[in-house]
Design an enzyme around this catalytic site. Structure first.
Site, PDB file in Angstrom:
ATOM      1  CG  MET A  83      49.745  28.560  43.087  1.00  0.00           C
ATOM      2  SD  MET A  83      50.652  29.885  42.246  1.00  0.00           S
ATOM      3  CE  MET A  83      49.993  31.369  43.015  1.00  0.00           C
ATOM      4  CG  ASP A 128      51.368  36.391  37.581  1.00  0.00           C
ATOM      5  OD1 ASP A 128      51.444  35.170  37.775  1.00  0.00           O
ATOM      6  OD2 ASP A 128      52.044  37.229  38.215  1.00  0.00           O
ATOM      7  CG  MET A 142      46.855  31.848  37.749  1.00  0.00           C
ATOM      8  SD  MET A 142      47.379  33.252  38.735  1.00  0.00           S
ATOM      9  CE  MET A 142      48.534  34.009  37.591  1.00  0.00           C
ATOM     10  CG  HIS A 173      55.947  34.838  37.213  1.00  0.00           C
ATOM     11  ND1 HIS A 173      55.999  33.457  37.161  1.00  0.00           N
ATOM     12  CD2 HIS A 173      54.736  35.132  37.772  1.00  0.00           C
ATOM     13  CE1 HIS A 173      54.882  32.947  37.657  1.00  0.00           C
ATOM     14  NE2 HIS A 173      54.092  33.946  38.035  1.00  0.00           N
ATOM     15  CB  SER A 191      55.305  38.465  39.338  1.00  0.00           C
ATOM     16  OG  SER A 191      54.022  38.936  38.992  1.00  0.00           O
ATOM     17  CG  ASP A 224      53.584  32.959  41.884  1.00  0.00           C
ATOM     18  OD1 ASP A 224      53.776  34.075  42.407  1.00  0.00           O
ATOM     19  OD2 ASP A 224      52.937  32.794  40.824  1.00  0.00           O
ATOM     20  CG  HIS A 246      51.310  31.499  37.055  1.00  0.00           C
ATOM     21  ND1 HIS A 246      51.266  32.078  38.311  1.00  0.00           N
ATOM     22  CD2 HIS A 246      50.507  30.400  37.122  1.00  0.00           C
ATOM     23  CE1 HIS A 246      50.460  31.366  39.090  1.00  0.00           C
ATOM     24  NE2 HIS A 246      49.988  30.347  38.382  1.00  0.00           N
ATOM     25  CG  MET A 284      45.518  36.433  36.639  1.00  0.00           C
ATOM     26  SD  MET A 284      45.283  37.256  38.212  1.00  0.00           S
ATOM     27  CE  MET A 284      46.946  37.197  38.877  1.00  0.00           C
TER      28      MET A 284
HETATM   29  C1  DX5 Z   1      49.385  35.630  42.133  1.00  0.00           C
HETATM   30  C2  DX5 Z   1      50.427  35.621  41.048  1.00  0.00           C
HETATM   31  C3  DX5 Z   1      51.761  36.005  41.506  1.00  0.00           C
HETATM   32  C4  DX5 Z   1      51.879  37.406  42.046  1.00  0.00           C
HETATM   33  C5  DX5 Z   1      52.909  37.375  43.135  1.00  0.00           C
HETATM   34  O1  DX5 Z   1      48.288  34.897  41.748  1.00  0.00           O
HETATM   35  O2  DX5 Z   1      50.510  34.336  40.458  1.00  0.00           O
HETATM   36  O3  DX5 Z   1      52.758  35.761  40.518  1.00  0.00           O
HETATM   37  O4  DX5 Z   1      52.265  38.348  41.090  1.00  0.00           O
HETATM   38  O5  DX5 Z   1      52.931  38.592  43.776  1.00  0.00           O
HETATM   39  P1  DX5 Z   1      53.592  38.792  45.213  1.00  0.00           P
HETATM   40  O6  DX5 Z   1      55.030  38.418  45.103  1.00  0.00           O
HETATM   41  O7  DX5 Z   1      53.362  40.222  45.510  1.00  0.00           O
HETATM   42  O8  DX5 Z   1      52.857  37.864  46.163  1.00  0.00           O
HETATM   43 ZN    ZN Z   2      52.285  33.914  39.181  1.00  0.00          ZN
END
Ligand code: DX5
Ligand code: ZN
Length: 223
Positions: free
Chosen positions: A137, A35, A68, A33, A9, A176, A66, A37
């Site tokens: 998650m 993310d 969110m 990956h 990620s 994740d 991903h 948000m």
């Molecule tokens: C958190 C994200 C993850 C995050 C994981 O909401 O969806 O993908 O980047 O980071 P680490 O591996 O540091 O927990």
């Molecule tokens: Zn993620």
């Protein structure tokens, strides 16, 4: 050896030199990956649409988005059309998950369904045969660098047990949050086969070495 996938990620990568950051993990990874948000579904905001388009079009790795976000019915198809190999949306944000699944898939894109720590596997059981990946998650979504929630392991093994009973191809099970050389074996033993890792990879002096270690540990601990 079980087939596993590693998806670094870039949430905690250095955004001022993202191309280099992606290039230095590419050789050891299966997916990138991404993310997304929106500061509504989670209390944090990441990549804008233009930034996302640029990452998706330039990534040397297939992109695993991903989402969110509170409006997956709109953003899911947009990220699929933008060229992501896989688009995962949250069950908790979806009014009509079946229509989102079909909209994403109509583009030829793999479909992932994510569940937050407080969402039980039983709530998504009926959707499992319609998706390509379940994302369990292992932290509350929103931020990188949080501690792995070991208490998610019963949910993970419940998902794996159910999936092993349905016709193939079996959806992948992704984890994740907090995945590192210390936690990946436990996640793999409990049924995960697809692993997101952010800070463990990008905070390392040698990300490729960590990816190699993660791959070995996960492959040797498969459920
Ligand atoms: C958190 C994200 C993850 C995050 C994981 O909401 O969806 O993908 O980047 O980071 P680490 O591996 O540091 O927990
Ligand atoms: Zn993620």
């Amino acid at each position: 050896m079980p087939s596993i996938r590693l998806c670094p990620s870039i949430l905690n990568a250095d955004y001022s030199r993202l191309d280099e950051e992606i290039a230095r993990v590419a050789a050891g990874s299966d997916y990138l990956h991404l993310d997304i948000m929106d500061n509504i579904f989670v209390p944090n905001q990441t990549f804008t649409w233009p930034q996302s388009l640029s990452i998706i079009s330039q990534s040397p790795l297939p992109v695993d988005a991903h989402l969110m976000v509170a409006d997956p019915q709109i953003q899911g198809p947009l990220f699929a059309e933008a060229g992501c190999a896989s688009v995962t949306f949250h069950f908790e944000a979806a009014n009509n998950p079946r229509s989102i699944i079909s909209d994403i898939r109509s583009n030829g894109t793999r479909v992932g369904l994510a569940i937050k720590p407080n969402t039980d596997f039983d709530q998504v059981r009926d959707l499992i045969s319609e998706i390509d990946m379940l994302l369990v998650m292992t932290v509350e979504p929103g931020f990188g660098g949080q501690a792995f929630m070991e208490e998610m392991m019963p949910k993970l093994s419940k998902a794996r047990s159910y999936i092993s009973t349905i016709p193939t191809p079996h959806p992948w099970i992704q984890v994740d949050g907090g995945i590192s050389p210390k936690t990946i074996s436990m996640a793999a033993k409990n049924g995960a086969d697809t692993f997101v890792a952010g800070s463990a990879v990008f905070n390392a002096d040698d990300p490729l070495e960590v990816l190699l270690q993660l791959r070995l540990l996960a492959s040797n601990s498969g459920a």
